[in-house]
Design a protein around this motif. Structure first.
Motif, PDB file in Angstrom:
ATOM      1  N   MET A 193      -0.265  -7.162 -10.022  1.00 30.72           N
ATOM      2  CA  MET A 193       0.113  -7.019  -8.608  1.00 30.72           C
ATOM      3  C   MET A 193       0.177  -8.397  -7.958  1.00 30.72           C
ATOM      4  SD  MET A 193      -1.854  -4.901  -5.558  1.00 30.72           S
ATOM      5  CE  MET A 193      -1.769  -3.356  -6.441  1.00 30.72           C
ATOM      6  N   ARG A 194       1.273  -8.659  -7.235  1.00 29.99           N
ATOM      7  CA  ARG A 194       1.401  -9.933  -6.546  1.00 29.99           C
ATOM      8  C   ARG A 194       0.360 -10.046  -5.437  1.00 29.99           C
ATOM      9  NH1 ARG A 194       6.712  -8.360  -5.610  1.00 29.99           N
ATOM     10  NH2 ARG A 194       6.276  -8.658  -3.384  1.00 29.99           N
ATOM     11  N   GLN A 195       0.091 -11.300  -5.044  1.00 31.87           N
ATOM     12  CA  GLN A 195      -0.941 -11.527  -4.044  1.00 31.87           C
ATOM     13  C   GLN A 195      -0.606 -10.869  -2.714  1.00 31.87           C
ATOM     14  OE1 GLN A 195      -3.385 -15.273  -3.732  1.00 31.87           O
ATOM     15  NE2 GLN A 195      -2.018 -15.582  -1.996  1.00 31.87           N
ATOM     16  N   ASP A 196       0.662 -10.937  -2.283  1.00 29.60           N
ATOM     17  CA  ASP A 196       1.019 -10.301  -1.018  1.00 29.60           C
ATOM     18  C   ASP A 196       0.830  -8.791  -1.098  1.00 29.60           C
ATOM     19  OD1 ASP A 196       3.116 -10.057  -2.823  1.00 29.60           O
ATOM     20  OD2 ASP A 196       4.683 -10.188  -1.297  1.00 29.60           O
ATOM     21  N   GLU A 197       1.077  -8.223  -2.292  1.00 29.15           N
ATOM     22  CA  GLU A 197       0.859  -6.798  -2.473  1.00 29.15           C
ATOM     23  C   GLU A 197      -0.625  -6.458  -2.431  1.00 29.15           C
ATOM     24  OE1 GLU A 197       4.729  -5.751  -5.280  1.00 29.15           O
ATOM     25  OE2 GLU A 197       2.825  -6.325  -6.215  1.00 29.15           O
ATOM     26  N   ARG A 198      -1.446  -7.352  -2.942  1.00 27.27           N
ATOM     27  CA  ARG A 198      -2.898  -7.116  -2.904  1.00 27.27           C
ATOM     28  C   ARG A 198      -3.417  -7.137  -1.476  1.00 27.27           C
ATOM     29  NH1 ARG A 198      -5.926 -11.107  -6.585  1.00 27.27           N
ATOM     30  NH2 ARG A 198      -7.682  -9.772  -6.012  1.00 27.27           N
ATOM     31  N   PHE A 199      -2.954  -8.106  -0.683  1.00 24.88           N
ATOM     32  CA  PHE A 199      -3.379  -8.142   0.713  1.00 24.88           C
ATOM     33  C   PHE A 199      -2.880  -6.909   1.464  1.00 24.88           C
ATOM     34  CE2 PHE A 199      -4.165 -12.773   0.191  1.00 24.88           C
ATOM     35  CZ  PHE A 199      -5.451 -12.808   0.713  1.00 24.88           C
ATOM     36  N   ALA A 200      -1.661  -6.479   1.149  1.00 26.83           N
ATOM     37  CA  ALA A 200      -1.138  -5.273   1.780  1.00 26.83           C
ATOM     38  C   ALA A 200      -1.977  -4.059   1.396  1.00 26.83           C
ATOM     39  CB  ALA A 200       0.318  -5.054   1.379  1.00 26.83           C
ATOM     40  N   ALA A 201      -2.393  -3.991   0.131  1.00 23.17           N
ATOM     41  CA  ALA A 201      -3.229  -2.879  -0.311  1.00 23.17           C
ATOM     42  C   ALA A 201      -4.596  -2.916   0.360  1.00 23.17           C
ATOM     43  CB  ALA A 201      -3.394  -2.929  -1.830  1.00 23.17           C
ATOM     44  N   LEU A 202      -5.160  -4.104   0.524  1.00 22.05           N
ATOM     45  CA  LEU A 202      -6.434  -4.222   1.233  1.00 22.05           C
ATOM     46  C   LEU A 202      -6.283  -3.788   2.684  1.00 22.05           C
ATOM     47  CD1 LEU A 202      -7.698  -7.667  -0.146  1.00 22.05           C
ATOM     48  CD2 LEU A 202      -8.778  -5.447  -0.536  1.00 22.05           C
ATOM     49  N   GLY A 203      -5.168  -4.200   3.310  1.00 24.77           N
ATOM     50  CA  GLY A 203      -4.921  -3.793   4.690  1.00 24.77           C
ATOM     51  C   GLY A 203      -4.749  -2.299   4.832  1.00 24.77           C
ATOM     52  N   ALA A 204      -4.048  -1.691   3.865  1.00 20.41           N
ATOM     53  CA  ALA A 204      -3.866  -0.243   3.903  1.00 20.41           C
ATOM     54  C   ALA A 204      -5.201   0.471   3.727  1.00 20.41           C
ATOM     55  CB  ALA A 204      -2.894   0.184   2.809  1.00 20.41           C
ATOM     56  N   ALA A 205      -6.038  -0.044   2.809  1.00 20.62           N
ATOM     57  CA  ALA A 205      -7.355   0.562   2.605  1.00 20.62           C
ATOM     58  C   ALA A 205      -8.210   0.431   3.862  1.00 20.62           C
ATOM     59  CB  ALA A 205      -8.055  -0.096   1.416  1.00 20.62           C
ATOM     60  N   GLY A 206      -8.091  -0.722   4.524  1.00 18.57           N
ATOM     61  CA  GLY A 206      -8.872  -0.930   5.738  1.00 18.57           C
ATOM     62  C   GLY A 206      -8.374  -0.157   6.928  1.00 18.57           C
ATOM     63  N   SER A 207      -7.131   0.297   6.865  1.00 14.13           N
ATOM     64  CA  SER A 207      -6.548   1.076   7.965  1.00 14.13           C
ATOM     65  C   SER A 207      -6.663   2.574   7.760  1.00 14.13           C
ATOM     66  CB  SER A 207      -5.061   0.717   8.133  1.00 14.13           C
ATOM     67  OG  SER A 207      -4.900  -0.651   8.433  1.00 14.13           O
ATOM     68  N   ALA A 208      -7.072   2.992   6.559  1.00 12.04           N
ATOM     69  CA  ALA A 208      -7.152   4.420   6.267  1.00 12.04           C
ATOM     70  C   ALA A 208      -8.320   5.062   7.008  1.00 12.04           C
ATOM     71  CB  ALA A 208      -7.322   4.639   4.761  1.00 12.04           C
ATOM     72  N   PRO A 209      -8.142   6.254   7.543  1.00 13.13           N
ATOM     73  CA  PRO A 209      -9.231   6.933   8.252  1.00 13.13           C
ATOM     74  C   PRO A 209     -10.442   7.148   7.344  1.00 13.13           C
ATOM     75  CG  PRO A 209      -7.141   8.044   8.623  1.00 13.13           C
ATOM     76  CD  PRO A 209      -6.909   7.042   7.540  1.00 13.13           C
ATOM     77  N   ASP A 210     -11.627   6.947   7.907  1.00 17.79           N
ATOM     78  CA  ASP A 210     -12.889   7.211   7.221  1.00 17.79           C
ATOM     79  C   ASP A 210     -13.091   6.350   5.978  1.00 17.79           C
ATOM     80  OD1 ASP A 210     -13.422   9.251   9.081  1.00 17.79           O
ATOM     81  OD2 ASP A 210     -12.263  10.684   7.904  1.00 17.79           O
TER      82      ASP A 210
END
Length: 256
Positions: A1-18
Motif C-alpha cells: 500500500m502506498r503511503q498516501d493510501e495508508r494515511f487515507a486508511a488511517l483517516g478513514a479508521a479515525g473517522s469511523a463511528p465508535d
C-alpha cells in the motif's frame, strides 16, 4: 500500500463511528478547530502524552489520521491528549493554537481526574509538522517549570530549506505566507533549527525518525543538534500507524 493510501486508511479508521474510544472532547477556543480529544483512563494512566498531528500545515489534513495512534497509546495504559488546531489562515495560527492547547491541557489535568503519576510524567510529541510545532513551542518556554520529555516524530526542522527547496509541494511557503528574505522575523519565531538552543534543559529532547522516510528526509534529523533514534526500515506513516512493526519503538521512545 502506498503511503498516501495508508494515511487515507488511517483517516478513514479515525473517522469511523465508535472506532476511536474517545474519553471526552474539550474546546480550548471558539474556532471549530480549537479542540482536543482525550483518550485513556485518567485514573489509571501511567503517563500523559500530548500529541500534535502532522499534515504539512495543510488545511485539508485534520486529526482523524492520528486517532488510531491516540487510541493505541490509551490501550498501552497512557492518557493521550490529541490536539486539533487551525490550519486555515497560515502562520501563526498553528503555533498559537498548539501553545494554547498545551497550556489548557496541562492546567486541566487535575480537573479531569488524572492521577498524580500521570500528571507528573508528561510527554509532548508531534509528527511531521506537529513535530515542528512542538519544537517551536518548547523553544518559547522558560527555564523554570516541570521537567518533561519532548519527543518529535519525523519532524520538520528547517523551514528555510523547506522553502528554498520547495519541499512538500511548497507547503511551508504556503503556511508562512512569505519568503524568509521578505519577513525574517516570522521565520525566526518558529524555525526549530534557529531556535533549538532556546529549548530549556527541563525538556528532555529525543527525535525519532525512519530511515526510509520519503516525506521528511531523515537527513534533516541527522544534522539537527539533538539526540536521534533511527527507526530502521520505517517510512513517514510507520511512526503513526499502530499496525506498523515500528510502532513498539514509537511507544518505547515516548516513554524512554
Amino acid at each position: 500500500m502506498r503511503q498516501d493510501e495508508r494515511f487515507a486508511a488511517l483517516g478513514a479508521a479515525g473517522s469511523a463511528p465508535d472506532s476511536t474510544r474517545t474519553a471526552f472532547r474539550r474546546d480550548y477556543g471558539t474556532d471549530p478547530d480549537q479542540f482536543l480529544e482525550v483518550y485513556g483512563d485518567p485514573g489509571t494512566a501511567s503517563a500523559t502524552v500530548i500529541l500534535v498531528h502532522g499534515g504539512y500545515f495543510r488545511p485539508r489534513t485534520g486529526l482523524a489520521h492520528a486517532r488510531p495512534m491516540a487510541a493505541a497509546l490509551a490501550e498501552a495504559g497512557l492518557l493521550c491528549v490529541l490536539i486539533e488546531y487551525r490550519r486555515l489562515g497560515g502562520q501563526p495560527n498553528c503555533s498559537d493554537d498548539v501553545t494554547a492547547a498545551i497550556a489548557f491541557a496541562c492546567e486541566s489535568l487535575p480537573g479531569w481526574g488524572v492521577n498524580d503519576r500521570a500528571r507528573q510524567d508528561l510527554i509532548v510529541t508531534g509528527h511531521s509538522a506537529g513535530g515542528c510545532l512542538v519544537l517551536a513551542w518548547a523553544s518559547h518556554l522558560g527555564e523554570n517549570g516541570p521537567e518533561f520529555r519532548l519527543r518529535p516524530l519525523a519532524p520538520i526542522t528547517d523551514l528555510f530549506r523547506e522553502v528554498e527547496d520547495g519541499l512538500g509541494e511548497g507547503a511551508v511557503l504556503d503556511y508562512m505566507g512569505t519568503r524568509p528574505e521578505q519577513d525574517l522575523t516570522r521565520y525566526l519565531r518558529e524555525d526549530p533549527r534557529s531556535r533549538v538552543l532556546l529549548i530549556p534543559a527541563r525538556a528532555d529532547l529525543l527525535i525519532l525518525h525512519g530511515d526510509r522516510d520519503q516525506t521528511v528526509d531523515i537527513g534533516f534529523s541527522r544534522t539537527f543538534p539533538a539526540r536521534l533514534t533511527i527507526a530502521e526500515g520505517a517510512d513517514h506513516a510507520d511512526l503513526v500507524d499502530p499496525a506498523s512493526s515500528s510502532f513498539p519503538l514509537v511507544v518505547e521512545t515516548l516513554l524512554g
